[in-house]
Motif scaffolding. Sequence first.
Motif, mmCIF file in Angstrom:
data_model
loop_
_atom_site.group_PDB
_atom_site.id
_atom_site.type_symbol
_atom_site.label_atom_id
_atom_site.label_comp_id
_atom_site.label_asym_id
_atom_site.label_seq_id
_atom_site.Cartn_x
_atom_site.Cartn_y
_atom_site.Cartn_z
ATOM 1 N N GLY A 93 -45.629 -7.926 13.147
ATOM 2 C CA GLY A 93 -45.784 -6.991 12.045
ATOM 3 C C GLY A 93 -46.859 -5.958 12.340
ATOM 4 O O GLY A 93 -46.661 -4.750 12.148
ATOM 5 N N ALA A 94 -47.997 -6.422 12.852
ATOM 6 C CA ALA A 94 -49.086 -5.507 13.180
ATOM 7 C C ALA A 94 -48.648 -4.536 14.268
ATOM 8 O O ALA A 94 -48.955 -3.332 14.211
ATOM 9 N N GLY A 95 -47.893 -5.049 15.248
ATOM 10 C CA GLY A 95 -47.382 -4.194 16.317
ATOM 11 C C GLY A 95 -46.466 -3.111 15.759
ATOM 12 O O GLY A 95 -46.578 -1.938 16.129
ATOM 13 N N ILE A 96 -45.560 -3.503 14.845
ATOM 14 C CA ILE A 96 -44.637 -2.531 14.247
ATOM 15 C C ILE A 96 -45.422 -1.468 13.475
ATOM 16 O O ILE A 96 -45.163 -0.263 13.586
ATOM 17 N N ALA A 97 -46.420 -1.911 12.713
ATOM 18 C CA ALA A 97 -47.208 -0.968 11.915
ATOM 19 C C ALA A 97 -47.938 0.028 12.807
ATOM 20 O O ALA A 97 -47.943 1.236 12.538
ATOM 21 N N LEU A 98 -48.522 -0.472 13.904
ATOM 22 C CA LEU A 98 -49.265 0.419 14.790
ATOM 23 C C LEU A 98 -48.339 1.402 15.498
ATOM 24 O O LEU A 98 -48.669 2.586 15.637
ATOM 25 N N VAL A 99 -47.157 0.910 15.924
ATOM 26 C CA VAL A 99 -46.209 1.800 16.595
ATOM 27 C C VAL A 99 -45.778 2.910 15.648
ATOM 28 O O VAL A 99 -45.665 4.075 16.034
ATOM 29 N N SER A 100 -45.560 2.572 14.385
ATOM 30 C CA SER A 100 -45.128 3.589 13.427
ATOM 31 C C SER A 100 -46.228 4.624 13.185
ATOM 32 O O SER A 100 -45.956 5.736 12.766
ATOM 33 N N LEU A 101 -47.466 4.249 13.441
ATOM 34 C CA LEU A 101 -48.572 5.202 13.317
ATOM 35 C C LEU A 101 -48.561 6.231 14.433
ATOM 36 O O LEU A 101 -48.741 7.418 14.205
ATOM 37 N N VAL A 102 -48.374 5.752 15.674
ATOM 38 C CA VAL A 102 -48.558 6.630 16.823
ATOM 39 C C VAL A 102 -47.318 7.435 17.177
ATOM 40 O O VAL A 102 -47.410 8.443 17.850
ATOM 41 N N SER A 103 -46.122 7.011 16.725
ATOM 42 C CA SER A 103 -44.939 7.758 17.132
ATOM 43 C C SER A 103 -44.182 8.255 15.913
ATOM 44 O O SER A 103 -44.065 7.562 14.916
ATOM 45 N N ASP A 104 -43.660 9.447 15.987
ATOM 46 C CA ASP A 104 -42.868 10.004 14.895
ATOM 47 C C ASP A 104 -41.411 9.654 15.110
ATOM 48 O O ASP A 104 -41.015 9.220 16.175
ATOM 49 N N GLY A 105 -40.617 9.876 14.078
ATOM 50 C CA GLY A 105 -39.180 9.662 14.184
ATOM 51 C C GLY A 105 -38.844 8.200 14.356
ATOM 52 O O GLY A 105 -39.601 7.310 13.963
ATOM 53 N N PRO A 106 -37.659 7.937 14.949
ATOM 54 C CA PRO A 106 -37.225 6.539 15.097
ATOM 55 C C PRO A 106 -38.040 5.827 16.166
ATOM 56 O O PRO A 106 -37.682 5.815 17.333
ATOM 57 N N ALA A 107 -39.155 5.282 15.765
ATOM 58 C CA ALA A 107 -40.035 4.609 16.714
ATOM 59 C C ALA A 107 -39.350 3.359 17.261
ATOM 60 O O ALA A 107 -38.589 2.717 16.560
ATOM 61 N N ALA B 164 -54.047 -10.342 12.076
ATOM 62 C CA ALA B 164 -52.913 -9.434 12.257
ATOM 63 C C ALA B 164 -52.445 -8.904 10.909
ATOM 64 O O ALA B 164 -52.120 -7.717 10.765
ATOM 65 N N LEU B 165 -52.430 -9.790 9.919
ATOM 66 C CA LEU B 165 -51.989 -9.404 8.586
ATOM 67 C C LEU B 165 -52.932 -8.354 7.996
ATOM 68 O O LEU B 165 -52.496 -7.375 7.384
ATOM 69 N N ALA B 166 -54.225 -8.570 8.217
ATOM 70 C CA ALA B 166 -55.214 -7.620 7.704
ATOM 71 C C ALA B 166 -54.994 -6.241 8.332
ATOM 72 O O ALA B 166 -55.025 -5.210 7.643
ATOM 73 N N LEU B 167 -54.732 -6.243 9.639
ATOM 74 C CA LEU B 167 -54.481 -4.982 10.347
ATOM 75 C C LEU B 167 -53.257 -4.280 9.758
ATOM 76 O O LEU B 167 -53.262 -3.075 9.487
ATOM 77 N N THR B 168 -52.178 -5.050 9.545
ATOM 78 C CA THR B 168 -50.948 -4.489 8.998
ATOM 79 C C THR B 168 -51.201 -3.884 7.617
ATOM 80 O O THR B 168 -50.783 -2.761 7.319
ATOM 81 N N GLN B 169 -51.898 -4.638 6.786
ATOM 82 C CA GLN B 169 -52.135 -4.163 5.424
ATOM 83 C C GLN B 169 -52.987 -2.900 5.421
ATOM 84 O O GLN B 169 -52.771 -2.007 4.609
ATOM 85 N N TYR B 170 -53.911 -2.852 6.350
ATOM 86 C CA TYR B 170 -54.741 -1.657 6.464
ATOM 87 C C TYR B 170 -53.859 -0.446 6.765
ATOM 88 O O TYR B 170 -53.961 0.597 6.122
ATOM 89 N N VAL B 171 -52.969 -0.610 7.748
ATOM 90 C CA VAL B 171 -52.099 0.494 8.132
ATOM 91 C C VAL B 171 -51.217 0.902 6.962
ATOM 92 O O VAL B 171 -51.089 2.084 6.620
ATOM 93 N N VAL B 172 -50.610 -0.084 6.300
ATOM 94 C CA VAL B 172 -49.676 0.214 5.214
ATOM 95 C C VAL B 172 -50.399 0.864 4.034
ATOM 96 O O VAL B 172 -49.985 1.897 3.514
ATOM 97 N N ALA B 173 -51.507 0.275 3.628
ATOM 98 C CA ALA B 173 -52.150 0.703 2.390
ATOM 99 C C ALA B 173 -52.985 1.959 2.561
ATOM 100 O O ALA B 173 -52.972 2.840 1.707
ATOM 101 N N VAL B 174 -53.707 2.034 3.661
ATOM 102 C CA VAL B 174 -54.690 3.110 3.778
ATOM 103 C C VAL B 174 -54.159 4.298 4.566
ATOM 104 O O VAL B 174 -54.297 5.444 4.163
ATOM 105 N N VAL B 175 -53.514 4.019 5.675
ATOM 106 C CA VAL B 175 -53.155 5.107 6.573
ATOM 107 C C VAL B 175 -51.820 5.740 6.194
ATOM 108 O O VAL B 175 -51.693 6.954 6.111
ATOM 109 N N LEU B 176 -50.807 4.902 5.936
ATOM 110 C CA LEU B 176 -49.473 5.458 5.743
ATOM 111 C C LEU B 176 -49.214 5.926 4.316
ATOM 112 O O LEU B 176 -48.559 6.921 4.088
ATOM 113 N N ARG B 177 -49.686 5.189 3.342
ATOM 114 C CA ARG B 177 -49.442 5.486 1.933
ATOM 115 C C ARG B 177 -47.988 5.777 1.607
ATOM 116 O O ARG B 177 -47.212 4.863 1.378
#
Lengths: 354, 273
Positions: A124-138, A180-193
Amino acid sequence: MSTVPAPPAERDARRSELRPTRAPLPPGLRNVLLALVLAAIAVAAGAVTLARGDLGVGPSDILKVLEGGGDRRAEIILTRMRGPRVLVGAGAGAALGLAGTLFQTVTRNPLGSPDVIGLGAGAGAGIALVSLVSDGPAPTWMGALAGSAIAIGLVHAATGRGFASPSRLIIAGIGVAAMALALTQYVVAVVLRDAGSQLAGQLVGSLNSRSMQHAAMIGIVLLVCAPLAGLLRHDLTVMDMGDEMADALGAGAVRTRTSAIILSVLLCAGAVAVAGPIAFVALAAPHISRSTLRLPGPHLLVSALVGAVILLVSDLAVQAVPLLDGLPVGVTTAGFGGVYLGILLIGTWRRNSA
Amino acid sequence: MSTGQESAPAPALSLEGVSVGYGEKTVLADLGLEVPAGRFTAVIGPNGCGKSTMLKAMARTLPVRSGRILLDGEPLEAQRSRAVARRLAMLPQEPVVPDGITVRGLVDRGRHPYRSALRRRLPGDGEAVDAAMAATGVAELADVQVTDLSGGQRQRVWIALVLAQQTAHVLLDEPTSFLDVAHQIEVLHLCQDMRASGRTVLAVLHDLNQAARYADELVVLHEGRLVVQGAPADVLDEQLLADVFDLDAQVAPDPQSGTPMVVPRLRQSAQAG
């Protein structure tokens, strides 16, 4: 020797409540019958998934396409739309079921599964991070694989003894999963919105828009890992008596445990790569196999089939049941598996307390 | 097998300068001893002296830090696990009973070292399992769930598993613990039967009187070292009890067997006051 007690046979007779095993069928036959029933359910669930609705492709159309004929519409649905979905569902479900039973057998922990030691959370954390760094169909599967590999690597290092000690493995795993869960939640809640809701689907696992490449990937994982699990089965059968007994019988407990956990992690990682971190299948499938068969394990084939059935039926539900319509399949696996497991456990407890 | 003490057959197991430990702690330090083949040897010593650790090292569950263990004269670590399991059996102190297993199913596990992934069943398996169940008196329980058995019956089933393994040497880690006294004697009689059938028996025992009465030879361990080894009558005396067990006791002949019997002395303080 007048103080010697009554001979064994006489004392045994006093325990009159000894019951012979209720075994209407010999164990081997029970196994085969259950496997056939599960395979039939899996095929039926797959066939219904293919056949329902406006885009439905019936059995006769499938045969035509397989023979090289059939119309273009049926071919597209089978090779690009629902076909891969069913194959990925069956393959990922079987891989998760097999992974769970390997893991629980060697850790002797009924709550163990590769999820518990952080594989799903890492993915999950890996998916969240990949979605941060790449646009489109990551390439989410790459994020999932890298994330689970890092998580398992951390667990392996953190225990200090690799995969040798079941209790250290699970404690280190829970810690890594939490990070890992904390990292994922950070990405989802704070960065991606705003983009968070789309990512949410990928984080619980989904069979939407799968391709034949996904099906081939999980197929290869199963082709490699299932025969190896079959070879390991011999030594796995004596792991349930404890490490010392397994060692005494020549099964090498630490070696067997390490091999089984590596296989389990590979199978689970394969499933995560093609379908996302689907919860609960790896945990529930071995339980359902055990409570249904009530025989000493490991039930490799039956658990794999139970996993496939859970995933295919859950996926059918998210397509066909009004309230669940459109949800990622990972939401419903926990529902279906959880309800069935709950019924089985309550039944077992009632029997035991009776 | 045993042709008498004077011909001194090769030892079943030899420990040469063996050290074993957990983490920082060293439990066995430079331990050397020989377990005679075809005899019943009892390991005694106070709690924490390394008795169980020694058996676990012999059974390859604990790695040896230094020194080496020889089985029939060959180093253990040089041999395949499965090959060792055909010659050396071990009954741990608390083996786990698998869910849903019958007595026959559990005893059949003793055949594991002879099978492989590709040869799941071998001719002779059935006979070995039947003979083991008959020798331990559990044949009539063959189809009963092991979880339904009493502690004494369960222990006989585990010993049947060990017999089905058909090894020349058997290790038993406190086989009489958790049993009532009648079942303890039953297990000791089974140990004598195993020895009579030519097997080497090495058992960790807690009860000194039982050890002296049933074993041919005693191995006394204290703080990870061998104190003395020999026939019970030569080994067990008041000095040893005081030095090793910190016990003030009289040693008198057992009225049944004539072997040394330990009788702790009454407290002196009441008289003094």
